[in-house]
Design a protein around this motif. Structure first.
Motif, short mmCIF file in Angstrom:
data_model
loop_
_atom_site.label_atom_id
_atom_site.label_comp_id
_atom_site.label_asym_id
_atom_site.label_seq_id
_atom_site.Cartn_x
_atom_site.Cartn_y
_atom_site.Cartn_z
N ASP A 286 0.85 -1.19 0.00
CA ASP A 286 0.00 0.00 0.00
C ASP A 286 0.89 1.24 0.00
OD1 ASP A 286 1.00 0.06 2.58
OD2 ASP A 286 -0.92 -0.38 3.54
N PHE A 287 0.29 2.41 0.17
CA PHE A 287 1.07 3.64 0.12
C PHE A 287 2.09 3.71 1.25
CE2 PHE A 287 1.67 8.30 0.77
CZ PHE A 287 2.20 8.60 -0.48
N ALA A 288 1.77 3.17 2.41
CA ALA A 288 2.72 3.14 3.52
C ALA A 288 3.95 2.32 3.15
CB ALA A 288 2.07 2.58 4.77
N THR A 289 3.75 1.25 2.38
CA THR A 289 4.88 0.43 1.93
C THR A 289 5.77 1.22 0.99
OG1 THR A 289 3.30 -1.42 1.93
CG2 THR A 289 5.49 -1.85 1.03
N VAL A 290 5.15 2.02 0.13
CA VAL A 290 5.92 2.88 -0.77
C VAL A 290 6.78 3.86 0.03
CG1 VAL A 290 5.76 4.67 -2.55
CG2 VAL A 290 4.22 2.69 -2.62
N LEU A 291 6.19 4.48 1.05
CA LEU A 291 6.95 5.42 1.87
C LEU A 291 8.07 4.71 2.63
CD1 LEU A 291 4.20 7.77 3.35
CD2 LEU A 291 5.62 8.10 1.32
N ASP A 292 7.83 3.49 3.07
CA ASP A 292 8.89 2.73 3.76
C ASP A 292 10.10 2.55 2.84
OD1 ASP A 292 7.46 2.45 6.09
OD2 ASP A 292 6.68 0.46 5.60
N ALA A 293 9.84 2.28 1.57
CA ALA A 293 10.94 2.11 0.61
C ALA A 293 11.69 3.42 0.43
CB ALA A 293 10.39 1.62 -0.73
N LEU A 294 10.97 4.53 0.34
CA LEU A 294 11.63 5.83 0.22
C LEU A 294 12.46 6.14 1.45
CD1 LEU A 294 8.77 8.01 -1.35
CD2 LEU A 294 10.70 6.94 -2.51
N ARG A 295 11.94 5.78 2.61
CA ARG A 295 12.64 6.07 3.87
C ARG A 295 13.96 5.32 3.96
NH1 ARG A 295 8.97 4.31 6.74
NH2 ARG A 295 7.75 6.24 6.88
N THR A 296 13.98 4.08 3.49
CA THR A 296 15.18 3.25 3.62
C THR A 296 16.07 3.29 2.38
OG1 THR A 296 14.01 1.30 2.76
CG2 THR A 296 13.96 1.67 5.14
N GLY A 297 15.59 3.93 1.32
CA GLY A 297 16.37 3.97 0.08
C GLY A 297 16.24 2.72 -0.76
N ALA A 298 15.28 1.87 -0.42
CA ALA A 298 15.06 0.65 -1.18
C ALA A 298 14.35 0.97 -2.50
CB ALA A 298 14.21 -0.33 -0.36
N PRO A 299 14.43 0.06 -3.48
CA PRO A 299 13.70 0.28 -4.72
C PRO A 299 12.20 0.34 -4.44
CG PRO A 299 15.30 -1.51 -4.96
CD PRO A 299 15.22 -1.18 -3.50
N PRO A 300 11.45 1.04 -5.26
CA PRO A 300 10.00 1.08 -5.06
C PRO A 300 9.42 -0.34 -5.07
CG PRO A 300 10.66 2.72 -6.67
CD PRO A 300 11.88 1.87 -6.39
N PRO A 301 8.41 -0.61 -4.25
CA PRO A 301 7.85 -1.96 -4.12
C PRO A 301 6.84 -2.29 -5.21
CG PRO A 301 6.73 -0.51 -2.61
CD PRO A 301 7.78 0.33 -3.28
N PHE A 302 7.05 -1.75 -6.39
CA PHE A 302 6.16 -2.02 -7.52
C PHE A 302 7.00 -2.03 -8.79
CE2 PHE A 302 6.02 2.53 -6.49
CZ PHE A 302 6.46 3.10 -7.67
N ALA A 303 6.47 -2.62 -9.83
CA ALA A 303 7.20 -2.74 -11.09
C ALA A 303 6.96 -1.53 -11.97
CB ALA A 303 6.76 -4.00 -11.82
#
Length: 317
Positions: A286-303
């Motif tokens: 969900d959108f919170a997962t997207v923000l988690d990726a931005l926070r940690t510098g991980a790739p976006p959790p979607f293709a």
């Protein structure tokens, strides 16, 4: 079991999920693919009958279709042949074989009339399974709505348990109508109100296949759970970024680090609560997962793959 559209974006993720759930999968598509054993069109009634006979099909997940971008590639009749007649061919074959479950991939697009698309109102439109009357704005939506009706009819007249999944956006390519914001930024924004990952879309189909016999017939929106409430509708239209900030105070800063922009206005929201209540399914991303990726510098959790080409595009060349 039969999986149509097995060479497509959803099919390549769905086939392994179905096997992991214990199903033997026969994939069918108009072009070859790693998950495709039969190359044929669902519009070919003889091919469908041969496939059912040769492979002993016991259930159908119907993901094959012409989609909205195909409007520029194919005539109207092709949409009727594939999306309507193709669905009818499968339903009739499933009834003849005595099946107890049929799952069809539909689209939230058929819920969007021209007036909803224009977003001229003072508030965001809240869209659920009872939204109507439905007035699809193009041949894609018209034919998918007709296919949904065929599923309902075959349940009513023949007792075939049928689940229709109106999936929100999960395509990997760029949007063919909106260029701002572009690419990953647009997809990230859409997790607020009208997107899910292809992995979640695949898992929703597995859940629907399991629940179909106990439900009988049902139509469900499948989208990432929105963080918004209906009471946010006017504020979302007026200043969506401020509403997002109320739910996610660090969103603007996390977006700025990436050079992204939050949406200034949101005109419609898809409500997937019914699928959670009745199918027991909730998207993991969900959108919170997207923000988690931005926070940690991980790739976006979607293709995101601007170069992706659908099987239908390949056949149109």
């Amino acid at each position: 079991m039969l999986l149509t559209g097995s060479s497509g974006w959803l099919g390549r993720f769905l086939a392994p999920r179905l096997r992991a759930a214990g199903h033997q999968v026969v994939g069918m598509d108009v072009v070859p693919g790693a998950e495709t054993q039969v190359v044929a069109s669902v519009a070919d009634r003889a091919a469908i009958e041969r496939l059912f006979k040769d492979h002993g099909v016991e259930a159908v997940v119907h993901g094959g279709a012409l989609h909205k971008p195909d409007i520029a590639r194919f005539p109207v009749q092709a949409f009727v042949d594939v999306n309507v007649t193709g669905t009818l061919n499968l339903l009739q074959a499933a009834v003849a074989a005595g099946h107890d479950r049929f799952v069809m991939t539909s689209t939230t697009s058929l819920m969007i009339s021209q007036s909803i698309r224009d977003e001229a109102g003072a508030a965001a439109v809240w869209l659920g399974e009872t939204t109507g009357p439905l007035a699809p704005r193009n041949i894609y939506g018209v034919t998918k709505l007709a296919a949904e009706g065929l599923c309902r009819l075959h349940h009513a007249e023949h007792g075939l348990s049928s689940i229709v999944l109106r999936t929100a956006r999960f395509f990997p390519e760029d949007d063919d109508t909106h260029s701002e914001p572009s690419g990953e930024n647009l997809k990230a924004n859409e997790f607020l109100h009208r997107r899910l990952t292809v992995d979640d879309a695949a898992q929703a189909h597995v859940a629907a296949l399991e629940r179909a016999p106990s439900i009988g017939f049902g139509t469900y929106i499948v989208s990432a759970p929105t963080p918004f409430a209906r009471s946010d509708a006017q504020a979302l239209k007026r200043d969506a970024a401020a509403v997002v900030a109320g739910y996610f105070p660090e969103a603007a800063e996390l977006y700025a680090r990436r050079g992204w922009r939050l949406p200034s206005s949101i005109g419609r929201v898809y409500d997937a609560a019914l699928a959670e209540r009745e199918l027991g399914f909730r998207c993991r991303t969900d959108f919170a997962t997207v923000l988690d990726a931005l926070r940690t510098g991980a790739p976006p959790p979607f293709a995101h793959d601007p170069a992706y080409e659908s099987p239908s595009a390949a056949t149109a060349r």
